[in-house]
Design a protein around this motif. Sequence first.
Motif, PDB file in Angstrom:
ATOM      1  N   LEU A 169       0.805  -1.227   0.000  1.00 15.58           N
ATOM      2  CA  LEU A 169       0.000   0.000   0.000  1.00 15.58           C
ATOM      3  C   LEU A 169       0.840   1.280   0.000  1.00 15.58           C
ATOM      4  CD1 LEU A 169      -2.738  -1.031   2.600  1.00 15.58           C
ATOM      5  CD2 LEU A 169      -2.627  -1.500   0.150  1.00 15.58           C
ATOM      6  N   SER A 170       2.148   1.150  -0.080  1.00 18.27           N
ATOM      7  CA  SER A 170       3.031   2.307   0.083  1.00 18.27           C
ATOM      8  C   SER A 170       2.838   3.378  -0.985  1.00 18.27           C
ATOM      9  CB  SER A 170       4.498   1.864   0.087  1.00 18.27           C
ATOM     10  OG  SER A 170       4.762   1.072   1.213  1.00 18.27           O
ATOM     11  N   ASN A 171       2.399   2.980  -2.182  1.00 19.19           N
ATOM     12  CA  ASN A 171       2.253   3.952  -3.266  1.00 19.19           C
ATOM     13  C   ASN A 171       0.879   4.633  -3.291  1.00 19.19           C
ATOM     14  OD1 ASN A 171       4.820   3.478  -4.166  1.00 19.19           O
ATOM     15  ND2 ASN A 171       4.235   2.034  -5.756  1.00 19.19           N
ATOM     16  N   LEU A 172       0.008   4.309  -2.328  1.00 23.89           N
ATOM     17  CA  LEU A 172      -1.339   4.858  -2.321  1.00 23.89           C
ATOM     18  C   LEU A 172      -1.427   6.065  -1.393  1.00 23.89           C
ATOM     19  CD1 LEU A 172      -3.415   1.548  -2.105  1.00 23.89           C
ATOM     20  CD2 LEU A 172      -2.523   2.704  -4.144  1.00 23.89           C
ATOM     21  N   ASP A 173      -2.370   6.969  -1.685  1.00 27.07           N
ATOM     22  CA  ASP A 173      -2.553   8.115  -0.794  1.00 27.07           C
ATOM     23  C   ASP A 173      -3.226   7.646   0.497  1.00 27.07           C
ATOM     24  OD1 ASP A 173      -5.481   8.251  -0.990  1.00 27.07           O
ATOM     25  OD2 ASP A 173      -5.157   9.016  -3.017  1.00 27.07           O
ATOM     26  N   ALA A 174      -3.249   8.538   1.508  1.00 22.49           N
ATOM     27  CA  ALA A 174      -3.656   8.142   2.852  1.00 22.49           C
ATOM     28  C   ALA A 174      -5.071   7.576   2.901  1.00 22.49           C
ATOM     29  CB  ALA A 174      -3.542   9.342   3.800  1.00 22.49           C
ATOM     30  N   LYS A 175      -6.016   8.231   2.236  1.00 20.23           N
ATOM     31  CA  LYS A 175      -7.404   7.773   2.276  1.00 20.23           C
ATOM     32  C   LYS A 175      -7.553   6.419   1.599  1.00 20.23           C
ATOM     33  CE  LYS A 175     -12.132   9.219   1.208  1.00 20.23           C
ATOM     34  NZ  LYS A 175     -12.990  10.293   0.644  1.00 20.23           N
ATOM     35  N   LEU A 176      -6.872   6.245   0.460  1.00 21.03           N
ATOM     36  CA  LEU A 176      -6.953   4.985  -0.271  1.00 21.03           C
ATOM     37  C   LEU A 176      -6.267   3.863   0.490  1.00 21.03           C
ATOM     38  CD1 LEU A 176      -8.181   3.929  -2.847  1.00 21.03           C
ATOM     39  CD2 LEU A 176      -6.068   4.479  -4.053  1.00 21.03           C
ATOM     40  N   ARG A 177      -5.224   4.188   1.214  1.00 23.39           N
ATOM     41  CA  ARG A 177      -4.540   3.175   2.040  1.00 23.39           C
ATOM     42  C   ARG A 177      -5.504   2.574   3.042  1.00 23.39           C
ATOM     43  NH1 ARG A 177       1.569   3.628   2.871  1.00 23.39           N
ATOM     44  NH2 ARG A 177       1.095   2.456   4.740  1.00 23.39           N
ATOM     45  N   VAL A 178      -6.290   3.453   3.696  1.00 23.23           N
ATOM     46  CA  VAL A 178      -7.217   2.985   4.728  1.00 23.23           C
ATOM     47  C   VAL A 178      -8.260   2.045   4.129  1.00 23.23           C
ATOM     48  CG1 VAL A 178      -8.996   3.692   6.367  1.00 23.23           C
ATOM     49  CG2 VAL A 178      -6.877   5.000   6.200  1.00 23.23           C
ATOM     50  N   SER A 179      -8.860   2.445   3.004  1.00 27.90           N
ATOM     51  CA  SER A 179      -9.900   1.609   2.399  1.00 27.90           C
ATOM     52  C   SER A 179      -9.319   0.314   1.826  1.00 27.90           C
ATOM     53  CB  SER A 179     -10.640   2.388   1.313  1.00 27.90           C
ATOM     54  OG  SER A 179      -9.774   2.763   0.261  1.00 27.90           O
ATOM     55  N   THR A 180      -8.126   0.392   1.226  1.00 27.93           N
ATOM     56  CA  THR A 180      -7.541  -0.799   0.602  1.00 27.93           C
ATOM     57  C   THR A 180      -7.063  -1.794   1.650  1.00 27.93           C
ATOM     58  OG1 THR A 180      -6.821   0.577  -1.259  1.00 27.93           O
ATOM     59  CG2 THR A 180      -5.864  -1.617  -1.100  1.00 27.93           C
ATOM     60  N   ARG A 181      -6.527  -1.317   2.777  1.00 25.33           N
ATOM     61  CA  ARG A 181      -6.086  -2.264   3.812  1.00 25.33           C
ATOM     62  C   ARG A 181      -7.286  -3.013   4.381  1.00 25.33           C
ATOM     63  NH1 ARG A 181      -4.270   2.368   8.126  1.00 25.33           N
ATOM     64  NH2 ARG A 181      -6.152   2.431   9.410  1.00 25.33           N
ATOM     65  N   THR A 182      -8.436  -2.339   4.475  1.00 30.88           N
ATOM     66  CA  THR A 182      -9.649  -3.015   4.937  1.00 30.88           C
ATOM     67  C   THR A 182     -10.064  -4.093   3.941  1.00 30.88           C
ATOM     68  OG1 THR A 182     -10.386  -0.997   6.034  1.00 30.88           O
ATOM     69  CG2 THR A 182     -12.053  -2.672   5.623  1.00 30.88           C
ATOM     70  N   GLN A 183      -9.963  -3.768   2.640  1.00 33.74           N
ATOM     71  CA  GLN A 183     -10.322  -4.739   1.600  1.00 33.74           C
ATOM     72  C   GLN A 183      -9.394  -5.949   1.629  1.00 33.74           C
ATOM     73  OE1 GLN A 183     -10.078  -2.282  -1.878  1.00 33.74           O
ATOM     74  NE2 GLN A 183     -12.114  -1.408  -1.632  1.00 33.74           N
ATOM     75  N   ILE A 184      -8.090  -5.708   1.804  1.00 35.26           N
ATOM     76  CA  ILE A 184      -7.128  -6.817   1.820  1.00 35.26           C
ATOM     77  C   ILE A 184      -7.380  -7.728   3.018  1.00 35.26           C
ATOM     78  CG2 ILE A 184      -4.690  -7.400   2.164  1.00 35.26           C
ATOM     79  CD1 ILE A 184      -3.951  -5.025   0.437  1.00 35.26           C
ATOM     80  N   ALA A 185      -7.591  -7.130   4.200  1.00 32.58           N
ATOM     81  CA  ALA A 185      -7.838  -7.939   5.395  1.00 32.58           C
ATOM     82  C   ALA A 185      -9.116  -8.751   5.259  1.00 32.58           C
ATOM     83  CB  ALA A 185      -7.905  -7.032   6.623  1.00 32.58           C
ATOM     84  N   SER A 186     -10.162  -8.118   4.719  1.00 33.18           N
ATOM     85  CA  SER A 186     -11.432  -8.815   4.524  1.00 33.18           C
ATOM     86  C   SER A 186     -11.288  -9.946   3.502  1.00 33.18           C
ATOM     87  CB  SER A 186     -12.499  -7.814   4.070  1.00 33.18           C
ATOM     88  OG  SER A 186     -13.711  -8.453   3.772  1.00 33.18           O
ATOM     89  N   LEU A 187     -10.547  -9.671   2.422  1.00 31.53           N
ATOM     90  CA  LEU A 187     -10.327 -10.668   1.378  1.00 31.53           C
ATOM     91  C   LEU A 187      -9.551 -11.863   1.904  1.00 31.53           C
ATOM     92  CD1 LEU A 187     -10.421 -11.440  -1.665  1.00 31.53           C
ATOM     93  CD2 LEU A 187      -8.281 -10.172  -1.932  1.00 31.53           C
ATOM     94  N   GLN A 188      -8.526 -11.595   2.702  1.00 31.86           N
ATOM     95  CA  GLN A 188      -7.711 -12.683   3.240  1.00 31.86           C
ATOM     96  C   GLN A 188      -8.545 -13.601   4.130  1.00 31.86           C
ATOM     97  OE1 GLN A 188      -6.604 -13.321   6.564  1.00 31.86           O
ATOM     98  NE2 GLN A 188      -5.266 -15.024   5.972  1.00 31.86           N
ATOM     99  N   ARG A 189      -9.404 -13.003   4.938  1.00 33.55           N
ATOM    100  CA  ARG A 189     -10.245 -13.814   5.818  1.00 33.55           C
ATOM    101  C   ARG A 189     -11.254 -14.635   5.007  1.00 33.55           C
ATOM    102  NH1 ARG A 189      -8.066  -9.950   8.434  1.00 33.55           N
ATOM    103  NH2 ARG A 189      -7.736  -9.931  10.676  1.00 33.55           N
ATOM    104  N   ARG A 190     -11.706 -14.073   3.905  1.00 32.98           N
ATOM    105  CA  ARG A 190     -12.660 -14.779   3.046  1.00 32.98           C
ATOM    106  C   ARG A 190     -11.988 -15.964   2.353  1.00 32.98           C
ATOM    107  NH1 ARG A 190     -16.078 -11.876  -1.851  1.00 32.98           N
ATOM    108  NH2 ARG A 190     -16.973 -13.767  -2.760  1.00 32.98           N
TER     109      ARG A 190
END
Length: 384
Positions: A169-190
């Motif tokens: 997520l290092s290349n993403l802006d702050a707001k996108l980092r927050v939303s994308t990290r949530t998506q990655i964590a949710s995806l991994q659990r799925r």
Amino acid sequence: MKGALTMATVSFDKATRIYPGSTKPAVDSLEIEIEDGEFLVLVGPSGCGKSTSLRMLAGLEDVNAGAIRIGERDVTHLPPKDRDIAMVFQNYALYPHMSVAANMGFALKIAGVDKATIRQKVEEAAKILDLTEYLDRKPKALSGGQRQRVAMGRAIVREPQVFLMDEPLSNLDAKLRVSTRTQIASLQRRLGITTVYVTHDQVEAMTMGDRVAVLKDGLLQQVDSPRNMYDRPANLFVAGFIGSPAMNLVEVPITDGGVKFGNSVVPVNREALSAAADKGDRTVTVGVRPEHFDIVEQNGGAAKTLSKETADAPAGLAVSVNVVEELGADGYVYGTAEVGGEQKDLVVRVNGRQVPDKGAQLHVVPRPGETHVFSTSTGERLSD
């Protein structure tokens, strides 16, 4: 969509990496057991060995001592292609001339998988990642977050035993980092695929991982759940690294019944003080989270005094307010206090609707039972 039926546990068994020309290990005897389906985050400052550890697991760095296992297989000296892993990097590494679908299915095409199967797996992954409408587009027509999801999709279609993610997520802006990290964590659990994730951002680590492993100078400092690590840091380094704002760490003298904290004596676990005495320490380092201070007196500012001492000298430690961050419900006071003849920076959380003015003075004491006690000489945790 998880296709691997074998157990995808990951074991670092005293794994060590020493770069040529160096005498100091980049990673020194790393020992971690990662459960099947677990999301483990490696976190630490630059140069701590977290990316090296990930690259050792991927087969991109040699292991000079110890072993690494995936499931029951010793993969210490296997080439990357034989480890059944998929990596997602900080750089998306997408082919600009290929469509999203072609990028996602490229590894399967190289492996000789038939077109119908590739299309099926790509469409399944695209549905999971909300990329279906973008399959025919080129990467240049996508946002940074969408490109990172394409890189994730490329890893998913391979159905590996283990996902490895190096600061994705290092290349993403702050707001996108927050939303994308949530998506990655949710995806991994799925998907339930064992995942090892590297980041330098401790907030990212605490919000994503089932467990977090903190490294410093190639050495594992602590591995635990985010909550346990926040509540019981193993040493001074972890205490100062985990938490935002960081824990306040103040060296204070030992006295009868506890430790001297400004004009107050704060009760401390007797076993902790005994352990400090056994080490020859006359002081201990007390850690207090910003939210675990009580304000006993406040002079100046908009907030009301919570309580006042009848004695001439107010209880607690005097903190001069330098800056106040107003965040709505909460506010954070950044101030200085004199401790042992030196000025020490402190952070105190206050009511967001009753913040003090710059230049005001607070007297604060730690809440009972909310102090962390560390050895000043060794840095190890002394309190329960």
